[in-house]
Motif scaffolding. Structure first.
Motif, mmCIF file in Angstrom:
data_model
loop_
_atom_site.group_PDB
_atom_site.id
_atom_site.type_symbol
_atom_site.label_atom_id
_atom_site.label_comp_id
_atom_site.label_asym_id
_atom_site.label_seq_id
_atom_site.Cartn_x
_atom_site.Cartn_y
_atom_site.Cartn_z
ATOM 1 N N ASP A 298 0.827 -1.211 0.000
ATOM 2 C CA ASP A 298 0.000 0.000 0.000
ATOM 3 C C ASP A 298 0.863 1.264 0.000
ATOM 4 O O ASP A 298 0.428 2.323 0.470
ATOM 5 N N PHE A 299 2.106 1.196 -0.529
ATOM 6 C CA PHE A 299 2.980 2.360 -0.564
ATOM 7 C C PHE A 299 2.341 3.474 -1.389
ATOM 8 O O PHE A 299 1.917 3.274 -2.523
ATOM 9 N N SER A 300 2.275 4.668 -0.812
ATOM 10 C CA SER A 300 1.547 5.788 -1.415
ATOM 11 C C SER A 300 2.409 6.640 -2.341
ATOM 12 O O SER A 300 1.890 7.524 -3.006
ATOM 13 N N GLY A 301 3.720 6.409 -2.334
ATOM 14 C CA GLY A 301 4.616 7.298 -3.064
ATOM 15 C C GLY A 301 5.082 8.464 -2.217
ATOM 16 O O GLY A 301 5.836 9.309 -2.676
ATOM 17 N N GLY A 302 4.641 8.533 -0.952
ATOM 18 C CA GLY A 302 5.017 9.628 -0.067
ATOM 19 C C GLY A 302 6.432 9.486 0.443
ATOM 20 O O GLY A 302 6.862 8.409 0.865
ATOM 21 N N VAL A 303 7.181 10.601 0.426
ATOM 22 C CA VAL A 303 8.546 10.647 0.957
ATOM 23 C C VAL A 303 8.631 11.876 1.858
ATOM 24 O O VAL A 303 8.424 12.997 1.399
ATOM 25 N N GLY A 304 8.911 11.656 3.128
ATOM 26 C CA GLY A 304 8.951 12.756 4.088
ATOM 27 C C GLY A 304 8.595 12.252 5.472
ATOM 28 O O GLY A 304 8.993 11.151 5.877
ATOM 29 N N GLU A 305 7.834 13.056 6.211
ATOM 30 C CA GLU A 305 7.336 12.671 7.525
ATOM 31 C C GLU A 305 5.842 12.998 7.576
ATOM 32 O O GLU A 305 5.459 14.158 7.421
ATOM 33 N N PHE A 306 5.002 11.984 7.800
ATOM 34 C CA PHE A 306 3.560 12.166 7.683
ATOM 35 C C PHE A 306 2.815 11.485 8.829
ATOM 36 O O PHE A 306 3.329 10.582 9.501
ATOM 37 N N ASN A 307 1.588 11.940 9.007
ATOM 38 C CA ASN A 307 0.601 11.294 9.876
ATOM 39 C C ASN A 307 -0.706 11.210 9.101
ATOM 40 O O ASN A 307 -0.920 11.955 8.143
ATOM 41 N N ILE A 308 -1.587 10.317 9.530
ATOM 42 C CA ILE A 308 -2.894 10.189 8.876
ATOM 43 C C ILE A 308 -3.971 10.010 9.936
ATOM 44 O O ILE A 308 -3.748 9.352 10.959
ATOM 45 N N ILE A 338 1.406 12.499 -3.394
ATOM 46 C CA ILE A 338 1.000 11.255 -2.752
ATOM 47 C C ILE A 338 -0.301 10.766 -3.388
ATOM 48 O O ILE A 338 -1.242 11.530 -3.592
ATOM 49 N N SER A 339 -0.359 9.470 -3.705
ATOM 50 C CA SER A 339 -1.594 8.899 -4.254
ATOM 51 C C SER A 339 -2.621 8.734 -3.143
ATOM 52 O O SER A 339 -2.278 8.549 -1.971
ATOM 53 N N ASN A 340 -3.899 8.805 -3.517
ATOM 54 C CA ASN A 340 -4.971 8.739 -2.530
ATOM 55 C C ASN A 340 -5.120 7.325 -1.984
ATOM 56 O O ASN A 340 -5.229 6.370 -2.754
ATOM 57 N N PRO A 341 -5.105 7.148 -0.651
ATOM 58 C CA PRO A 341 -5.367 5.824 -0.086
ATOM 59 C C PRO A 341 -6.777 5.353 -0.473
ATOM 60 O O PRO A 341 -7.695 6.159 -0.664
ATOM 61 N N GLU A 342 -6.962 4.052 -0.576
ATOM 62 C CA GLU A 342 -8.241 3.496 -1.012
ATOM 63 C C GLU A 342 -9.017 2.952 0.188
ATOM 64 O O GLU A 342 -8.479 2.195 1.000
ATOM 65 N N VAL A 390 -7.934 2.486 6.800
ATOM 66 C CA VAL A 390 -7.029 2.665 5.664
ATOM 67 C C VAL A 390 -5.595 2.411 6.118
ATOM 68 O O VAL A 390 -5.168 2.889 7.172
ATOM 69 N N SER A 391 -4.868 1.651 5.324
ATOM 70 C CA SER A 391 -3.442 1.432 5.568
ATOM 71 C C SER A 391 -2.648 2.392 4.681
ATOM 72 O O SER A 391 -2.835 2.430 3.467
ATOM 73 N N PHE A 392 -1.765 3.180 5.296
ATOM 74 C CA PHE A 392 -1.015 4.223 4.583
ATOM 75 C C PHE A 392 0.469 4.029 4.853
ATOM 76 O O PHE A 392 0.921 4.080 6.000
ATOM 77 N N SER A 393 1.248 3.789 3.792
ATOM 78 C CA SER A 393 2.692 3.577 3.925
ATOM 79 C C SER A 393 3.452 4.680 3.190
ATOM 80 O O SER A 393 3.033 5.122 2.124
ATOM 81 N N TYR A 394 4.572 5.095 3.783
ATOM 82 C CA TYR A 394 5.418 6.114 3.162
ATOM 83 C C TYR A 394 6.869 5.847 3.538
ATOM 84 O O TYR A 394 7.161 5.029 4.432
#
Length: 609
Positions: A298-308, A338-342, A390-394
């Motif tokens: 479920d990698f979103s393409g996000g690179v950085g530091e995030f929360n959801i 970042i791509s939208n989580p599904e 939702v599972s969100f990976s970065y």
């Protein structure tokens, strides 16, 4: 008359007291000076009722004079409003002794009966210029002088392009800075041509309108410097990428000392000549490391530091009522990319495309803020349903590892409500109300039929038999066509593939209209929708599950040649980059439009065959 004057003065004094600003006590000094240079240190208090001024201990500088005291006051009457200002300034003349960074603490004073302390000041002392003339005295040896003559050397004027990082990961933000170094006082920038940042997604940092010049010591010489422009760049591919040189055209006003009056005449009445100079910045190499292997599914393409985080508008509703789940991705990095989580809604829910709102601001570390994604769905049947989180990976820049976050699950109770299951939403993005498209069930109308006895004129005639044969043939033809159409409609994947080009063509027509209206952002959004939507329909893969990596793999499985795959991916990249790239916007939009139409046409022919 004397009494009126006294009353007027009293009113002015009262108004002055009422409209006076709050008392302040501030210190000011230059940000940077050169060893041996004299400068002013000033303390300003905005009242004249002061006593007990006490200066701090001033270390690292020689006190040549001070404190000298001066008073200022003024009164203005505008449209009957009286404003008054008054202040006292305590001034020191200092001289820097040694290079380094120094802090002068705040001074103290009693103003209007209150004890006040000023701010401290930081001063950077630069070494003396090694290129200066040895015959100069100490008071001027540190100042910045341009070279004499009718030319400007590359040591007296140049522009540096520097990257805050030269070794980064794919999609990791870094800052590119263009900085002017000059020893010339009369300088004008005529034209600048920046590179197109190929291979990078770029966003420009907003600068102040007026350039601020500050002294800076560089390679043994002192210069006046200012930041011309800054960009935050996100590398879109791994490998060694290059930032091409930027080109600048500048004019320098050079004073010329001459005793010949004809020189001044031919130079426009002054002893200043204009010198044209072309400057190029050095080429910068950026080493872009690929993201480590082992990407989560479920990698979103996000690179950085995030929360959801997530929220739901209601857990109890009725059939055909809308439910909204809001996801908020916050942090710093490549937020917009970042791509939208599904969200995996139950099969009994009718789901619509999400609405995305980017609430971000640009910083040196990338985009900071929130990406808000709203999903709308409508339950069609009563029951209790579980909507999984939702599972969100970065990829986390600090730990250099992948991180996975998960939102909470929701249990929704749906009761049977009024209305029918044919209700649909008209347009979620515009938040229009729900509407019933149609009710096509009607009562069968019953008519009386008069039968004729056997042997009459009509019975047994050719017309009689045609009334049987023609409807039968029509029914058979209709039944065959209907079955064929139903079979095609039942195959959703086949219908999507069949209509892919038609939908893409419609979107590109709208993009062409936006191009003619010069609506830049809307144009690029529509072209991206056309490209992503076309490949989604053609490959029968939801847009939320598409990425540039799996597009390449899927197209290869469909027999598309490598050159065309690369051309399609380049069209996506060019569309994303052109929006923020400098240069001629109309030319960039025309290029994106024509290349997108061409690659869709080639892809249609390739996948058909």
């Amino acid at each position: 008359m004397k009494k009126q004057i006294i009353i007027l003065m009293a009113l002015i004094a009262y108004s002055t007291h009422v409209f006076a600003d709050k008392v302040s006590f501030t210190a000011s000094a230059p940000d940077a000076v050169v060893v041996g240079e004299q400068f002013r240190l000033s303390y300003i208090v905005t009242t004249q009722k002061v006593k007990d001024f006490r200066a701090p201990s001033i270390k690292g500088f020689d006190v040549l004079m001070g404190p000298s005291r001066s008073q200022q006051s003024s009164t203005q009457i505008v449209n009957g409003n009286v404003t008054s200002t008054s202040s006292i300034t305590f001034t020191y003349i200092l001289m820097a002794n040694n290079a380094g960074e120094y802090t002068i603490p705040g001074a103290s004073i009693v103003a209007d009966g209150d004890q006040m302390v000023s701010n401290s000041v930081k001063i950077k002392v630069l070494p003396q210029d090694q290129g200066g003339n040895s015959g100069q005295n100490n008071s001027s040896s540190g100042s910045i002088h341009s070279s004499s003559g009718t030319s400007v050397s590359n040591q007296d004027l140049f522009i540096m392009a520097s990257a805050s990082k030269t070794n980064v990961y794919e999609q990791e933000a870094f800052v590119l800075t263009y900085k002017i170094y000059t020893r010339e006082s009369n300088l004008q920038l005529n034209n600048a041509k920046l590179p197109d940042f190929k291979g990078f997604h770029s966003q420009e940092i907003e600068m102040t309108t007026n350039a601020r010049w500050t002294p800076e010591h560089y390679q043994g010489r002192n210069y006046y410097t200012t930041v011309y422009r800054q960009f935050v760049l996100f590398p879109q591919q791994s490998g060694k990428l290059y930032i091409d040189p930027a080109q600048f055209q500048m004019t320098i006003g050079k004073p010329v000392q001459s005793d010949d009056p004809f020189d001044a005449f031919f130079n426009g009445g002054s002893n200043v000549i204009e010198i044209k100079k072309n400057i190029s910045t050095p080429k910068i190499a950026i080493n872009v490391n690929p993201l480590p292997t082992g990407k989560p599914a479920d990698f979103s393409g996000g690179v950085g530091e995030f929360n959801i985080s997530s929220s739901i508008n209601s857990k109890e509703l009725k059939t055909n009522d809308a439910i909204t789940i809001k996801l908020v991705i916050s942090g710093t990095g490549n937020l917009k990319l970042i791509s939208n989580p599904e969200i995996k809604f139950p099969d009994d829910f009718e789901v619509y495309d999400p609405k995305v709102d980017n609430q971000v601001r640009l910083t040196r570390e990338g985009l900071t803020g929130n990406k808000v994604i709203e999903y709308l769905a409508i339950p069609r049947h009563a029951g209790t349903y579980k909507i999984p989180g939702v599972s969100f990976s970065y990829f986390d820049i600090r730990s250099k590892s992948y991180k996975t976050l998960k939102t909470e699950d929701y249990v929704v109770d749906v009761e049977k409500g009024a209305g029918n299951a044919d209700q649909v939403i008209a347009n979620f993005t515009n938040k229009e109300d729900l509407k019933v498209l149609g009710e096509d069930i009607r009562y069968i109308k019953q008519n009386e039929v008069t039968l004729q006895p056997k042997g009459s004129f009509f019975y047994g005639s050719m017309t009689y038999w045609l009334f049987y044969i023609i409807p039968a043939l029509a029914f058979i033809i209709f039944f065959i066509i209907y079955r064929k159409q139903a079979a095609e409609n039942a195959n959703v994947a086949k219908m999507r593939t069949k209509k892919a080009n038609k939908v893409a063509t419609k979107r590109m027509k709208l993009a062409g209209k936006l191009l003619s209206e010069n609506k830049k952002d809307a144009f690029y959004d529509e072209v991206l929708k056309a490209l992503w939507g076309y490949i989604s329909d053609k490959l029968n893969i939801p847009v939320s599950r598409l990425s540039k990596d799996n597009i390449e793999e899927k197209l290869r499985n469909h027999g598309v040649n490598e050159e065309l795959i690369k051309e399609f991916l380049n069209a996506l990249n060019d569309c994303e980059f052109a929006r923020f790239a400098p240069g001629d916007e109309n030319q960039a939009m025309d290029k994106v439009y024509s290349s997108s139409i061409e690659v869709i046409s080639k892809m249609e022919n390739s996948i058909k065959h």
